[in-house]
Design an enzyme around this catalytic site. Structure first.
Site, PDB file in Angstrom:
ATOM      1  N   SER A 181     -87.948 -17.769   4.172  1.00 29.84           N
ATOM      2  CA  SER A 181     -89.073 -16.611   3.897  1.00 29.84           C
ATOM      3  C   SER A 181     -90.350 -16.781   4.526  1.00 29.84           C
ATOM      4  O   SER A 181     -91.218 -15.718   4.990  1.00 29.84           O
ATOM      5  CB  SER A 181     -89.008 -16.079   2.634  1.00 29.84           C
ATOM      6  OG  SER A 181     -89.292 -17.293   1.625  1.00 29.84           O
ATOM      7  N   HIS A 209     -83.800 -12.123   3.881  1.00 30.79           N
ATOM      8  CA  HIS A 209     -84.365 -11.776   5.094  1.00 30.79           C
ATOM      9  C   HIS A 209     -83.332 -11.447   6.526  1.00 30.79           C
ATOM     10  O   HIS A 209     -83.659 -11.355   7.181  1.00 30.79           O
ATOM     11  CB  HIS A 209     -85.325 -12.678   5.659  1.00 30.79           C
ATOM     12  CG  HIS A 209     -86.398 -12.818   4.643  1.00 30.79           C
ATOM     13  ND1 HIS A 209     -87.464 -11.840   4.539  1.00 30.79           N
ATOM     14  CD2 HIS A 209     -86.706 -13.598   3.371  1.00 30.79           C
ATOM     15  CE1 HIS A 209     -88.381 -12.197   3.639  1.00 30.79           C
ATOM     16  NE2 HIS A 209     -87.853 -13.112   2.784  1.00 30.79           N
ATOM     17  N   LYS A 239     -86.109  -5.243   1.291  1.00 29.06           N
ATOM     18  CA  LYS A 239     -86.646  -5.720   2.744  1.00 29.06           C
ATOM     19  C   LYS A 239     -86.006  -4.756   3.785  1.00 29.06           C
ATOM     20  O   LYS A 239     -86.656  -3.647   3.612  1.00 29.06           O
ATOM     21  CB  LYS A 239     -86.562  -7.151   2.899  1.00 29.06           C
ATOM     22  CG  LYS A 239     -87.301  -7.923   1.591  1.00 29.06           C
ATOM     23  CD  LYS A 239     -87.172  -9.331   1.509  1.00 29.06           C
ATOM     24  CE  LYS A 239     -88.294  -9.678   0.443  1.00 29.06           C
ATOM     25  NZ  LYS A 239     -87.772 -11.053  -0.373  1.00 29.06           N
TER      26      LYS A 239
HETATM   27  C1  LIG Z   1     -88.225 -11.437  -1.824  1.00 30.76           C
HETATM   28  C2  LIG Z   1     -87.054 -12.473  -2.089  1.00 30.76           C
HETATM   29  C3  LIG Z   1     -86.559 -12.645  -3.087  1.00 30.76           C
HETATM   30  C4  LIG Z   1     -86.859 -11.743  -4.142  1.00 30.76           C
HETATM   31  O1  LIG Z   1     -86.512 -10.373  -4.031  1.00 30.76           O
HETATM   32  P1  LIG Z   1     -87.026  -9.440  -4.834  1.00 30.76           P
HETATM   33  O2  LIG Z   1     -85.898  -8.133  -5.065  1.00 30.76           O
HETATM   34  O3  LIG Z   1     -88.432  -8.751  -4.109  1.00 30.76           O
HETATM   35  O4  LIG Z   1     -87.354  -9.879  -6.245  1.00 30.76           O
HETATM   36  C5  LIG Z   1     -85.649 -13.837  -3.245  1.00 30.76           C
HETATM   37  N1  LIG Z   1     -85.273 -14.321  -2.157  1.00 30.76           N
HETATM   38  C6  LIG Z   1     -85.912 -14.554  -1.136  1.00 30.76           C
HETATM   39  C7  LIG Z   1     -85.585 -15.501   0.026  1.00 30.76           C
HETATM   40  C8  LIG Z   1     -86.954 -13.497  -0.858  1.00 30.76           C
HETATM   41  O5  LIG Z   1     -87.451 -13.681   0.255  1.00 30.76           O
END
Ligand SMILES: *Cc1c(COP(=O)(O)O)cnc(C)c1O
Length: 389
Positions: A181, A209, A239
């Site tokens: 990330s 992602h 996302k």
């Molecule tokens: C954003 C993210 C999460 C958390 O997800 P949320 O739904 O925002 O709590 C978990 N793992 C990765 C790799 C992320 O980028």
């Protein structure tokens, strides 16, 4: 008189400020898109995870409104009590279909999914192996589980293999981000799957992602790795999908185990059904509007070409996450502020989110960006880096 806790907390906060690691929030006054109104100013956004430009899509809004009209706002209870609606159920069935898995299970957030899955699958007497650069929620899940916790060198299958061979009894769980990330690079999943299988370990990938962005159909790593190779798949809906929530997909036994034993699944209120409905509408667009993935890829290439011409410190990433590695915290922060002064929002990511000495500008691209907006970012970066020398 101030309570002693006040002065103790204030000292720790001051220390963080002195390190240039103090975080502040901005207040958004508009929808999230290529641009937004932030703290009273119109800015270009290069820091959101809305990779396909769906967060503000009218189809999602309409689906959410229609579901709210039909069943209201609150789910009223956890999934196991009486909060599991037909919208949740339909979304789970759709996610299983898209990922080619037997079943999928919705979680309220990705953070909770990762905590829940790891702690439900391993515990004392077991071992969990995580890439050093894994997302905080995966690391926290590993620590919470009580299993023997080991971090292996980033994307280093040999280091992982040596560690797997040394682990003796109990279950072995290997956990990685598919797309890292803060770096944007990808885990070597086929090799990791082989190493896991050779050593009787289970493999879990977090595709927060990649889901929505990568693959022919936008299903991320689920498209290239079968359920046998990658038995535990997790991805998020907040996302690229532009909604909110997360899911885990895999076998019948995996999903039933999570329903019975994953505490962050059991002891929390189900997401509002209207949010599930909005996520479903986004999955429709994932299928019908493949051009969003193509546009995103073109935007990524345009940015990388331009950044290479300017000799900017690009990192080896082919995904929507295109960080520029700066190094010192103070310098990354200064660049982020200089961009903001030019009306462009990019966040400076600093420790402890990334390792010491690797502070960076985490630039993220979206299908919503137009060519001239990407050029505007490149132009601003050129001016700022020229000014610094
Ligand atoms: C954003 C993210 C999460 C958390 O997800 P949320 O739904 O925002 O709590 C978990 N793992 C990765 C790799 C992320 O980028």
């Amino acid at each position: 008189m101030t309570h002693p806790i006040e002065s103790e907390l204030a000292a720790a906060l001051n220390e963080r400020r002195a390190l240039h690691r103090y975080r502040v929030r901005r207040t958004l006054e508009s929808a999230t898109g290529a641009t937004a109104r932030v703290d009273g100013k119109e800015v270009l956004l290069f820091c959101s995870n809305d990779y396909l430009g769906l967060a503000n899509h009218p189809a999602l809004t309409r689906a959410m409104q229609a579901a709210a009209e039909a069943v209201g706002v609150g789910s009223g209870a956890s999934h196991l009590v009486c909060g599991h609606s037909r919208y949740h159920h339909q979304l789970e069935e759709r996610l299983a279909e898209i990922t080619g898995r037997d079943r999928a299970l919705l979680f309220s957030t990705g953070y909770m999914a990762n905590m829940g899955v790891i702690a439900a699958l391993v515990g004392r007497g077991d071992a969990v192996f995580e890439d050093r650069l894994n997302h905080a929620s995966l690391l926290d899940g590993g620590l919470l589980s009580g299993a023997r916790f080991q971090r292996f060198a980033h994307n280093d299958v040999d280091d992982l293999t040596r560690r797997l061979q040394k682990a003796e009894s109990g279950r072995k769980l290997v956990v990685v981000d598919h797309v890292f990330s803060m770096d944007g690079d990808q885990a070597p999943l086929p090799e990791l799957a082989q190493a896991a299988s050779d050593n009787k370990a289970w493999l879990m990938a977090d595709d927060a992602h990649g889901f929505g962005v990568l693959g022919e159909r936008g299903a991320g790593c689920a498209e290239t790795l079968s359920q046998d190779e990658l038995p535990i798949l997790m991805a998020t809906l907040g996302k690229a999908i532009g909604g909110f929530g997360a899911f885990v997909a895999g076998s019948e036994a995996l999903i039933e185990t999570l329903i019975q034993f994953a505490r962050p699944y059991i002891y929390t209120t189900a997401m509002p059904p209207a949010v599930a409905a909005a996520n479903l509408a986004a999955l429709d667009l994932l299928e019908s509007e493949a051009w969003r993935r193509d546009t995103l890829q073109r935007n990524i290439q345009r940015f990388r070409r331009g950044a290479a011409q300017l000799s900017l410190p690009l990192m080896p990433s082919n995904t929507a996450i295109q960080p520029l590695q700066i190094g010192p915290d103070e310098q990354a922060l200064a660049m982020s502020r200089a961009l903001e002064a030019r009306g462009i929002l990019v966040s400076a990511i600093r420790p402890p989110t990334v390792p010491e000495g690797t502070s960076r500008l985490r630039i993220t691209l979206s299908a919503a960006h137009r060519d001239e907006q990407i050029d505007q970012l490149l132009e601003a970066l050129a001016q700022i880096t020229a000014g610094r020398d």
